[in-house]
Design an enzyme around this catalytic site. Structure first.
Site, short mmCIF file in Angstrom:
data_model
loop_
_atom_site.label_atom_id
_atom_site.label_comp_id
_atom_site.label_asym_id
_atom_site.label_seq_id
_atom_site.Cartn_x
_atom_site.Cartn_y
_atom_site.Cartn_z
N GLY A 1 -58.27 -26.55 83.25
CA GLY A 1 -59.20 -27.60 82.83
C GLY A 1 -60.62 -27.15 82.57
O GLY A 1 -61.45 -27.95 82.11
N GLY B 1 -51.75 -40.02 85.45
CA GLY B 1 -53.04 -40.62 85.81
C GLY B 1 -53.46 -41.65 84.79
O GLY B 1 -53.01 -41.63 83.63
N ASP C 1 -65.22 -36.35 75.82
CA ASP C 1 -64.17 -35.78 76.68
C ASP C 1 -62.86 -35.54 75.91
O ASP C 1 -62.20 -34.52 76.08
CB ASP C 1 -63.89 -36.70 77.87
CG ASP C 1 -64.87 -36.44 79.02
OD1 ASP C 1 -65.48 -35.36 79.05
OD2 ASP C 1 -65.01 -37.33 79.88
N LYS D 1 -71.50 -43.73 83.59
CA LYS D 1 -70.82 -43.61 82.29
C LYS D 1 -70.50 -44.96 81.64
O LYS D 1 -70.43 -45.06 80.42
CB LYS D 1 -69.53 -42.80 82.45
CG LYS D 1 -69.77 -41.33 82.65
CD LYS D 1 -68.44 -40.62 82.85
CE LYS D 1 -68.52 -39.19 82.42
NZ LYS D 1 -67.21 -38.56 82.32
N ARG E 1 -72.44 -28.52 86.52
CA ARG E 1 -72.49 -27.19 85.87
C ARG E 1 -73.12 -27.28 84.48
O ARG E 1 -73.31 -26.26 83.81
CB ARG E 1 -71.07 -26.62 85.74
CG ARG E 1 -70.71 -25.66 86.83
CD ARG E 1 -70.47 -26.38 88.12
NE ARG E 1 -70.42 -25.48 89.25
CZ ARG E 1 -69.91 -25.84 90.43
NH1 ARG E 1 -69.43 -27.04 90.61
NH2 ARG E 1 -69.90 -24.97 91.42
N ARG F 1 -49.94 -43.81 89.90
CA ARG F 1 -49.64 -44.44 91.19
C ARG F 1 -49.76 -45.96 91.07
O ARG F 1 -48.88 -46.69 91.48
CB ARG F 1 -50.63 -43.90 92.24
CG ARG F 1 -50.50 -44.54 93.59
CD ARG F 1 -51.46 -43.91 94.57
NE ARG F 1 -52.86 -44.06 94.16
CZ ARG F 1 -53.88 -43.60 94.84
NH1 ARG F 1 -53.67 -42.91 95.96
NH2 ARG F 1 -55.14 -43.77 94.43
P1 NAP Z 1 -60.67 -41.67 88.44
O1 NAP Z 1 -61.11 -42.59 87.37
O2 NAP Z 1 -61.09 -41.92 89.85
O3 NAP Z 1 -59.04 -41.62 88.39
C1 NAP Z 1 -58.34 -40.89 89.36
C2 NAP Z 1 -56.85 -40.84 88.99
O4 NAP Z 1 -56.17 -40.07 90.00
C3 NAP Z 1 -56.16 -42.21 88.99
O5 NAP Z 1 -55.10 -42.19 88.07
C4 NAP Z 1 -55.63 -42.31 90.43
O6 NAP Z 1 -54.53 -43.18 90.56
C5 NAP Z 1 -55.18 -40.89 90.65
N1 NAP Z 1 -55.13 -40.51 92.06
C6 NAP Z 1 -56.17 -40.17 92.86
N2 NAP Z 1 -55.73 -39.86 94.10
C7 NAP Z 1 -54.38 -40.04 94.08
C8 NAP Z 1 -53.35 -39.87 95.05
N3 NAP Z 1 -53.62 -39.47 96.30
N4 NAP Z 1 -52.07 -40.11 94.68
C9 NAP Z 1 -51.78 -40.51 93.42
N5 NAP Z 1 -52.71 -40.68 92.45
C10 NAP Z 1 -53.99 -40.45 92.79
O7 NAP Z 1 -61.13 -40.18 88.13
P2 NAP Z 1 -61.40 -39.51 86.69
O8 NAP Z 1 -62.82 -39.69 86.32
O9 NAP Z 1 -60.35 -39.96 85.76
O10 NAP Z 1 -61.22 -37.94 87.03
C11 NAP Z 1 -59.97 -37.42 87.39
C12 NAP Z 1 -60.08 -35.91 87.57
O11 NAP Z 1 -60.38 -35.31 86.32
C13 NAP Z 1 -61.20 -35.48 88.53
O12 NAP Z 1 -60.70 -34.44 89.33
C14 NAP Z 1 -62.29 -34.96 87.60
O13 NAP Z 1 -63.07 -33.94 88.20
C15 NAP Z 1 -61.46 -34.39 86.45
N6 NAP Z 1 -62.18 -34.34 85.16
C16 NAP Z 1 -62.24 -33.15 84.50
C17 NAP Z 1 -62.89 -33.09 83.28
C18 NAP Z 1 -62.98 -31.77 82.55
O14 NAP Z 1 -63.85 -31.63 81.67
N7 NAP Z 1 -62.12 -30.81 82.84
C19 NAP Z 1 -63.48 -34.24 82.71
C20 NAP Z 1 -63.37 -35.45 83.41
C21 NAP Z 1 -62.72 -35.49 84.65
P3 NAP Z 1 -54.74 -44.75 90.84
O15 NAP Z 1 -55.05 -45.38 89.51
O16 NAP Z 1 -53.45 -45.19 91.42
O17 NAP Z 1 -55.89 -44.85 91.82
#
Ligand code: NAP
Length: 270
Positions: A232, A124, A98, A62, A15, A148
């Site tokens: 968010g 998380g 961020d 990144k 976006r 988790r």
């Molecule tokens: P990431 O590095 O892949 O981390 C994912 C997190 O979610 C980890 O803590 C993971 O736990 C947990 N998780 C995923 N599936 C799970 C499940 N089924 N049960 C329990 N825990 C689970 O991803 P990220 O880059 O941090 O992004 C996370 C989210 O934030 C995404 O949806 C992304 O779109 C959003 N985000 C939003 C913004 C914004 O500007 N609003 C900016 C950045 C990211 P484990 O460590 O145990 O795998």
């Protein structure tokens, strides 16, 4: 004319062109912001040979981009990831906005939320959690990280918030939280976090960084309990502000009009 990019693979879903395009138009700036699909193997060549003034960096680049840059801001060094790049003379600088976007979104929607920082529960421990934990630790919150995979939460705490408590998601101490932040991707598919929301205090502030859906099951449950909630999408909009200012020379505003444009686009692609 200044030119900025957003690079990633895939990149079509981003976006960011909509956000920066809106600001270029409303501020009457002659400039461009374009999405460029860059595969991981092509990243070094793209960074070395391009005629852009900088840009945004998204998955999967990144972290891989860090050694290709001449300087990282202290925030990017701490968080370990770069989402914004600009030129200073012939040097390329990388930052991570961020955490600043997360803080600015709450500042805009819940003024005073960090005047007396209390207990923050961060759900998380992934990439986004690093930026959020770093920002909250620097704002003075006492942090609990629930994840988790406990080892990942421990590593995050050791690097960015050494006094943080660590728990599993199942044992997240909701009852003590003044602020709850979901940074897991749980909620994107409509699922709820694995704990009993009744432990949440109605005076807690609850925010989710997931913005599709806009109201995640966590936010809905928290709202039903009487909590203040913040979605968010604002973080996504606010994290874009510093980059735009670097490339195009004016600080843009996050307005209701911009939010509506992105919401309409998200709705169209839902
Ligand atoms: P990431 O590095 O892949 O981390 C994912 C997190 O979610 C980890 O803590 C993971 O736990 C947990 N998780 C995923 N599936 C799970 C499940 N089924 N049960 C329990 N825990 C689970 O991803 P990220 O880059 O941090 O992004 C996370 C989210 O934030 C995404 O949806 C992304 O779109 C959003 N985000 C939003 C913004 C914004 O500007 N609003 C900016 C950045 C990211 P484990 O460590 O145990 O795998």
């Amino acid at each position: 004319m200044a030119k900025a990019f957003v690079i990633g693979a895939p990149i079509a879903h981003s976006r960011s062109p909509l956000i920066h395009g809106h600001w270029l138009k409303t501020l009457g700036i002659e400039g461009s912001y374009e999405a460029v699909h860059v595969e991981p193997d092509d990243l070094p060549a793209f960074i070395r040979h391009n005629d852009f003034d900088g840009g945004n960096v998204t998955l999967p680049h990144k972290e891989q981009i860090k050694p290709l840059l001449d300087r990282l801001t202290t925030t990017a060094q701490r968080v370990g990831a770069v989402n914004t790049v600009w030129r200073e003379g012939d040097r390329l600088v990388g930052d991570n906005t961020d955490g600043a976007g997360f803080i600015a979104n709450l500042d805009a929607t819940e003024p005073g939320w960090r005047d007396a920082p209390g207990n923050a529960l961060v759900l998380g421990a992934g990439g986004a959690a690093r930026a959020v934990v770093d920002a909250l630790a620097r704002a003075g919150f006492a942090i609990t990280i629930a994840n988790r995979t406990m080892a990942r939460a421990e590593a995050l705490a050791m690097e960015l918030a050494e006094n943080a408590m660590i728990t599993s998601l199942l044992q997240a101490p909701l009852e003590r939280a003044d602020l709850v932040v979901n940074t897991t991707s749980i909620g994107m598919d409509g699922s709820m976090l694995p704990f009993d929301i009744k432990a949440l205090r109605p005076d807690a502030l609850v925010t989710d960084i997931v913005y599709t859906p806009l109201e995640t099951p966590l936010l809905k449950a928290a709202r039903t309990r009487g909590c203040r909630t913040v979605d968010g999408l604002g973080m996504l909009l606010h994290q874009a502000v510093p980059g735009f200012e670097r490339w195009f020379g004016e600080r843009p505003e996050v307005t209701a009009e911009l939010r509506d444009i992105i919401l309409a686009d998200l709705g169209a692609s839902a």
